[in-house]
Scaffold this active site. Structure first.
Site, short mmCIF file in Angstrom:
data_model
loop_
_atom_site.label_atom_id
_atom_site.label_comp_id
_atom_site.label_asym_id
_atom_site.label_seq_id
_atom_site.Cartn_x
_atom_site.Cartn_y
_atom_site.Cartn_z
N ARG A 76 0.91 -1.32 -0.02
CA ARG A 76 -0.09 -0.10 0.12
C ARG A 76 0.83 1.19 -0.13
O ARG A 76 1.58 1.21 1.08
CB ARG A 76 -0.95 -0.02 1.39
CG ARG A 76 -2.02 1.23 1.45
CD ARG A 76 -2.63 1.18 2.45
NE ARG A 76 -3.29 2.70 2.82
CZ ARG A 76 -3.40 3.05 3.79
NH1 ARG A 76 -2.77 2.82 4.78
NH2 ARG A 76 -3.89 4.44 3.60
N HIS A 120 -3.32 10.79 1.64
CA HIS A 120 -2.59 10.42 2.63
C HIS A 120 -2.26 11.82 3.44
O HIS A 120 -0.99 11.95 3.62
CB HIS A 120 -1.74 9.41 2.61
CG HIS A 120 -1.51 8.66 3.71
ND1 HIS A 120 -1.68 7.22 3.94
CD2 HIS A 120 -1.08 9.17 5.20
CE1 HIS A 120 -1.11 6.86 5.28
NE2 HIS A 120 -0.83 7.80 6.04
N GLU A 165 -7.86 7.75 6.90
CA GLU A 165 -8.29 8.36 8.09
C GLU A 165 -8.59 9.89 8.02
O GLU A 165 -8.19 10.31 8.75
CB GLU A 165 -6.57 8.13 8.86
CG GLU A 165 -6.28 6.60 9.05
CD GLU A 165 -5.14 6.61 10.16
OE1 GLU A 165 -4.61 7.76 10.67
OE2 GLU A 165 -4.80 5.66 10.45
N TYR A 290 -5.05 0.90 15.56
CA TYR A 290 -3.94 0.77 16.39
C TYR A 290 -4.28 0.70 17.81
O TYR A 290 -3.71 -0.25 18.44
CB TYR A 290 -3.28 2.18 16.44
CG TYR A 290 -2.56 2.23 14.92
CD1 TYR A 290 -1.32 1.75 14.93
CD2 TYR A 290 -3.14 2.99 14.01
CE1 TYR A 290 -0.73 1.74 13.77
CE2 TYR A 290 -2.30 3.16 12.56
CZ TYR A 290 -0.99 2.25 12.55
OH TYR A 290 -0.24 2.33 11.38
N GLU A 348 -3.47 -0.82 7.84
CA GLU A 348 -2.41 -0.42 8.63
C GLU A 348 -2.59 -1.31 10.08
O GLU A 348 -3.95 -1.20 10.63
CB GLU A 348 -2.37 1.05 8.98
CG GLU A 348 -1.55 1.93 7.97
CD GLU A 348 -1.70 3.43 8.14
OE1 GLU A 348 -1.46 3.67 9.42
OE2 GLU A 348 -1.96 4.18 7.21
C1 FCB Z 1 -1.55 6.46 11.44
C2 FCB Z 1 -0.96 7.25 9.72
C3 FCB Z 1 0.15 6.67 9.36
C4 FCB Z 1 1.05 6.58 10.55
C5 FCB Z 1 0.36 5.60 11.48
C6 FCB Z 1 1.51 5.32 12.72
O1 FCB Z 1 -2.79 7.24 11.77
O2 FCB Z 1 -2.11 6.69 8.71
O3 FCB Z 1 0.59 7.35 8.23
O4 FCB Z 1 1.58 7.86 10.99
O5 FCB Z 1 -0.54 6.18 11.92
#
Ligand code: FCB
Length: 452
Positions: A76, A120, A165, A290, A348
């Site tokens: 990606r 992005h 995001e 995350y 991600e």
């Molecule tokens: C996400 C972002 C990516 C990176 C990660 C750690 O929020 O999409 O670019 O910064 O966090």
């Protein structure tokens, strides 16, 4: 193109243009809002910028060779809008497009499927000067950029991700002001939230009518709030966080509605038929995951709350983000149960741990291996329980420019020495290589159905 039920699960890794490319003034690229922001004193730790970053613009062949040896099936990347359209709109810059042409050809030659994110966060500064995402015209600007880019690369790139995001871009960039464009204004935040959705919807519609075979999706960061104290004010702002962060993007896209509680705030920006425009069918949803957010009421802050660190007894990464793989499984189940959702790619997931080069010249990042092992396990559990997940991308292939924190937070499977641009694969790189080899051919569960 519809995904056949036997299509294998894709294992991948992700990066983003401003975080790795460097070469910010080369071959006709113009500044993006992140160039402006990082060059503004006090905005980024140690005044670091993406001017050189991982120098991927010049070293992409070496980086693709690292990907090939890693064995990833998909990569990606994101396209820099101001490289392709230096004026933000209008005439494309051939030298900028050439870079992505070469990149895509090299990926395909290595047997790696490209997934391209169109936005992005690195908006051309020239469009920010005209209001950026606070200006409703952004929907047309974004959709022309999307069509121009896809029409040049879309004979080889089949998977297109509209936005990365939007919640982070709206909140951190327009309410808190800690990310580019550095605005802290509630009206700008509300306008941006709605216009991100609108731009995405208009672009999906335009791309769909340009080529029905493209797989179109978008990437959301999902993050549920947890009360940081027992007060009733905090309980209310946890709900507010869930609405603003998750509901404002999932809702109009998948259920044709903003969360009721937020509608009065967004109403001034919503025109009739906007919601129908946003509610476009998509072929896949990208999920970045995350951690949960510990939230506490703070009436004087722009959104009425603040994010705090998790309680001291909980395991966490070097970013103070809670480590809780079960929540990853649970949020995927919640998504599946709450929305009528297309197939999902985890676009991600990863962690920052403070890793260093040992005396033996290697990077023994055991914590990252444990993290990835647990989170991939949690994702596979959700998949086993019926969530249609088609792929997983580690964030990130390389240590890179981590926005307002500069180069301090290291998320890569590969360590980058930013002085010499040397790449050193970490232990987690070899672990992932081995993991992919062993899980290369997991097919999609029988129950999973594709939206073609
Ligand atoms: C996400 C972002 C990516 C990176 C990660 C750690 O929020 O999409 O670019 O910064 O966090």
């Amino acid at each position: 193109m519809s995904i056949s039920p036997v299509q294998p699960f894709l294992w991948g890794a992700a990066t983003a243009s401003y975080q790795i490319e460097g070469a910010v003034a080369e071959d006709g690229r113009t500044p993006s809002i992140w160039d402006t922001f990082s060059h503004t004193p006090g905005k980024v730790e140690r005044s670091e910028t993406g001017d050189v970053a991982c120098d991927h613009y010049h070293r992409y062949k070496e980086d693709i060779e690292l990907m090939r040896r890693l064995g990833i099936q998909a990569y990606r990347l994101s396209v820099s809008w101001s490289r392709v359209l230096p004026e933000g709109q209008g005439k494309p810059n051939e030298r900028g497009i050439d870079f992505y042409d070469r990149l895509v050809d090299e990926l395909l030659a290595a047997g790696i499927t490209p997934f391209a994110t169109l936005f992005h966060w690195d908006l051309p500064q020239t469009l920010q000067d005209r209001g950026g995402f606070t200006n409703r015209d952004i929907a047309g600007w974004f959709s022309s950029y999307a069509v121009q880019t896809a029409s040049r690369l879309g004979d080889r790139v089949k998977h297109w991700i509209m936005l990365n995001e939007p919640s982070v871009f709206a909140c951190l960039g327009h309410a808190l002001g800690t990310h580019a464009p550095g605005i802290s204004d509630l009206k700008a935040f509300h306008a941006t939230t709605h216009h991100l959705n609108l731009a995405q919807g208009v672009a999906i519609q335009a791309l769909r009518s340009a080529n029905v075979s493209w797989q179109l999706g978008t990437t959301l960061n999902l993050q549920r709030g947890v009360p940081g104290d027992d007060s009733k004010e905090t309980a209310a702002v946890v709900q507010r966080h869930n609405d603003l962060w998750n509901g404002c993007f999932l809702g109009p896209l998948l259920s044709c509605a903003y969360p009721d509680r937020i509608v009065p705030e967004l109403e001034p920006f919503i025109h009739s038929s906007d919601i129908e425009l946003i509610h476009q069918p998509i072929d896949f949803l990208g999920v970045n995951y995350y951690s949960r957010a510990y939230i506490r009421a703070k009436p004087c802050s722009p959104l009425g709350y603040e994010r705090i660190v998790p309680p001291a007894h909980l395991p966490r990464t070097s970013f103070e983000w809670e480590i809780n793989p079960q929540e990853f499984c649970d949020i995927l189940l919640w998504l599946h149960q709450s929305y009528s959702c297309p197939p999902i790619y985890i676009t991600e997931n990863g962690a920052y741990f403070n890793d260093f080069i040992s005396e033996d010249g290697k990077v023994h990042d055991a914590e990252r291996i444990d993290f990835l092992n647990a989170y991939i396990g949690a994702m596979l559990e959700a998949r086993q329980r019926g969530v249609d997940i088609c792929g997983y991308f580690v964030w990130s292939l390389l240590d890179n420019f981590e926005w307002a924190c500069g180069y301090r937070p290291t998320f890569g499977l590969v360590k980058v020495d930013f002085e010499t641009q040397t790449r050193i694969p970490k232990d987690s790189y070899y672990w992932y290589e081995d993991f992919i080899r062993q899980h290369r051919n997991i097919s999609r569960p029988e129950s999973a159905s594709a939206l073609g």
